[in-house]
Design an enzyme around this catalytic site. Sequence first.
Site, PDB file in Angstrom:
ATOM      1  N   ILE A  12      57.831 -24.566 -31.967  1.00  0.00           N
ATOM      2  CA  ILE A  12      57.350 -24.708 -30.585  1.00  0.00           C
ATOM      3  C   ILE A  12      56.427 -23.539 -30.233  1.00  0.00           C
ATOM      4  CG2 ILE A  12      58.047 -25.014 -28.180  1.00  0.00           C
ATOM      5  CD1 ILE A  12      60.803 -26.005 -29.278  1.00  0.00           C
ATOM      6  N   ASN A  32      60.658 -12.402 -36.735  1.00  0.00           N
ATOM      7  CA  ASN A  32      61.164 -11.813 -37.982  1.00  0.00           C
ATOM      8  C   ASN A  32      60.950 -12.754 -39.176  1.00  0.00           C
ATOM      9  OD1 ASN A  32      63.082 -13.790 -37.684  1.00  0.00           O
ATOM     10  ND2 ASN A  32      64.835 -12.415 -37.430  1.00  0.00           N
ATOM     11  N   ASP A  59      62.163  -7.841 -35.603  1.00  0.00           N
ATOM     12  CA  ASP A  59      63.344  -8.582 -35.152  1.00  0.00           C
ATOM     13  C   ASP A  59      63.631  -8.161 -33.707  1.00  0.00           C
ATOM     14  OD1 ASP A  59      66.250  -9.143 -34.751  1.00  0.00           O
ATOM     15  OD2 ASP A  59      66.104  -9.771 -36.850  1.00  0.00           O
ATOM     16  N   SER A 125      67.935 -25.520 -23.315  1.00  0.00           N
ATOM     17  CA  SER A 125      68.069 -26.795 -24.012  1.00  0.00           C
ATOM     18  C   SER A 125      68.905 -27.765 -23.200  1.00  0.00           C
ATOM     19  CB  SER A 125      68.759 -26.525 -25.352  1.00  0.00           C
ATOM     20  OG  SER A 125      69.209 -27.725 -25.919  1.00  0.00           O
ATOM     21  N   TYR A 150      75.849 -22.737 -30.845  1.00  0.00           N
ATOM     22  CA  TYR A 150      74.424 -22.685 -30.478  1.00  0.00           C
ATOM     23  C   TYR A 150      74.242 -23.036 -29.003  1.00  0.00           C
ATOM     24  CZ  TYR A 150      69.726 -24.473 -29.703  1.00  0.00           C
ATOM     25  OH  TYR A 150      68.492 -24.723 -29.153  1.00  0.00           O
ATOM     26  N   LYS A 154      72.859 -20.764 -25.458  1.00  0.00           N
ATOM     27  CA  LYS A 154      71.847 -21.137 -24.452  1.00  0.00           C
ATOM     28  C   LYS A 154      72.452 -21.103 -23.052  1.00  0.00           C
ATOM     29  CE  LYS A 154      68.471 -21.777 -27.261  1.00  0.00           C
ATOM     30  NZ  LYS A 154      67.373 -20.810 -27.280  1.00  0.00           N
ATOM     31  N   ASN A 180      64.126 -33.362 -26.509  1.00  0.00           N
ATOM     32  CA  ASN A 180      64.013 -33.390 -27.979  1.00  0.00           C
ATOM     33  C   ASN A 180      62.563 -33.278 -28.435  1.00  0.00           C
ATOM     34  OD1 ASN A 180      66.705 -34.490 -27.326  1.00  0.00           O
ATOM     35  ND2 ASN A 180      66.836 -34.843 -29.525  1.00  0.00           N
TER      36      ASN A 180
END
Length: 337
Positions: A12, A32, A59, A125, A150, A154, A180
């Site tokens: 993205i 990174n 990083d 998300s 995950y 978020k 999506n």
Amino acid sequence: MNILVTGGAGFIGSHTLIELYKAGHTAVVVDNLDNSNPEALRRVAEIIGIPEVPFHKVDIRDREGLERVFAAQKFDACIHFAGLKSVGESVEKPWEYYENNIGGTLVLVDVMRRHGCKNIIFSSSATIYGDPAEIPITENCPKGQCTNPYGWTKSMLEQVLMDIQKADPEWNVVLLRYFNPVGAHPSGRIGENPNGIPNNLMPYITQVAVGKRQELGVFGNDYPTPDGTGVRDYIHVVDLAGAHVCALKAIERKCGLGVYNVGTGHGYSVLDMVKAFVRVNGVDVPYSIKPRRAGDIATCYCNPAKAKAELGWEAKYGIDEMVRDSWNWQRQNPEGF
Ligand code: NAD
Ligand code: UFG
């Protein structure tokens, strides 16, 4: 504006760089390269028509590395894509996900404020809604129980950024809840480049179409949806990239906190996507029905009206352009970058 783009070499981020330059902004990338290839940045520069995209292999957990980047130039805002994003991997390696995504963001935000940069756009998300309480999903829909670490990173980072903005109203924080993302730049020069076996539907379809995988497994056909397969709100990555440019305008207007769904508002099933891919591209995609995948929900699509009303953003591309551009990228780059 001069924008720091964390994770700018990724899927993205690389598409967003193009839209930023098209809108007259400049960008500096910090990545990174854990899940990306510098070739993406070379091709972005080629598309934009500049010698190179300024890039630091740093990083975001590396405070000194970030300090050096901020000491060298002034940033007006940060678009923060950097993070680990594989749902399944996060179940296996929760510590790594919390440490990278949450630890990294905490360091980034601290370095930003020390350097007087208090504008951030964060990649959130649809996963934060869990099994959504209402369809289509509006931003008022309560955040739900995430089914994996995950998703929790978020959800937690949204809270962290909201609290920081509340405590210090000089911050402008835009949380973009992506649905999506699929598709690729229409040139076919950049696109999604997953490592190993793709988890997500569209890269799996394109790898079957190009002959790298035998057939697509469709995860369940007994959901309460029109054809029994899972329904999602697929959004063309170029449209998604454009939402970040609109969010920067909101930041220029000193928006404070902004929370937006970024989707098309249309729900398509797995079989809708396969059929569109075959129809538009004239290639075969063999598939077979498999058991449901753990953690999947039946239906997830949004009401994107708030982003239209407040950001002036709406998706322009439909399902045909999504499947066309995904295939155009894969066909031209069967092995990725
Ligand atoms: P991506 O993996 O292609 O890009 C993320 C980039 O961040 C990669 O280039 C990776 O090398 C880099 N990165 C990871 N950890 C880093 C760290 N500690 N320091 C510096 N760089 C680091 O993923 P993407 O699909 O482009 O997603 C971008 C963002 O959008 C992510 O935060 C992701 O969670 C979020 N998002 C993605 C989706 C999706 O389906 N693709 C959906 C919703 C949200
Ligand atoms: N699917 C298949 N076969 C596959 C892959 C997926 O049938 O090989 C189905 C899934 O069961 C689901 C649909 O295709 O019904 C979409 O699955 P994806 O894995 O492409 O996407 P998800 O909606 O599961 O999750 C994605 C991202 C998450 C993000 C979420 C919402 O992977 O990170 O969208 O934005 F949180």
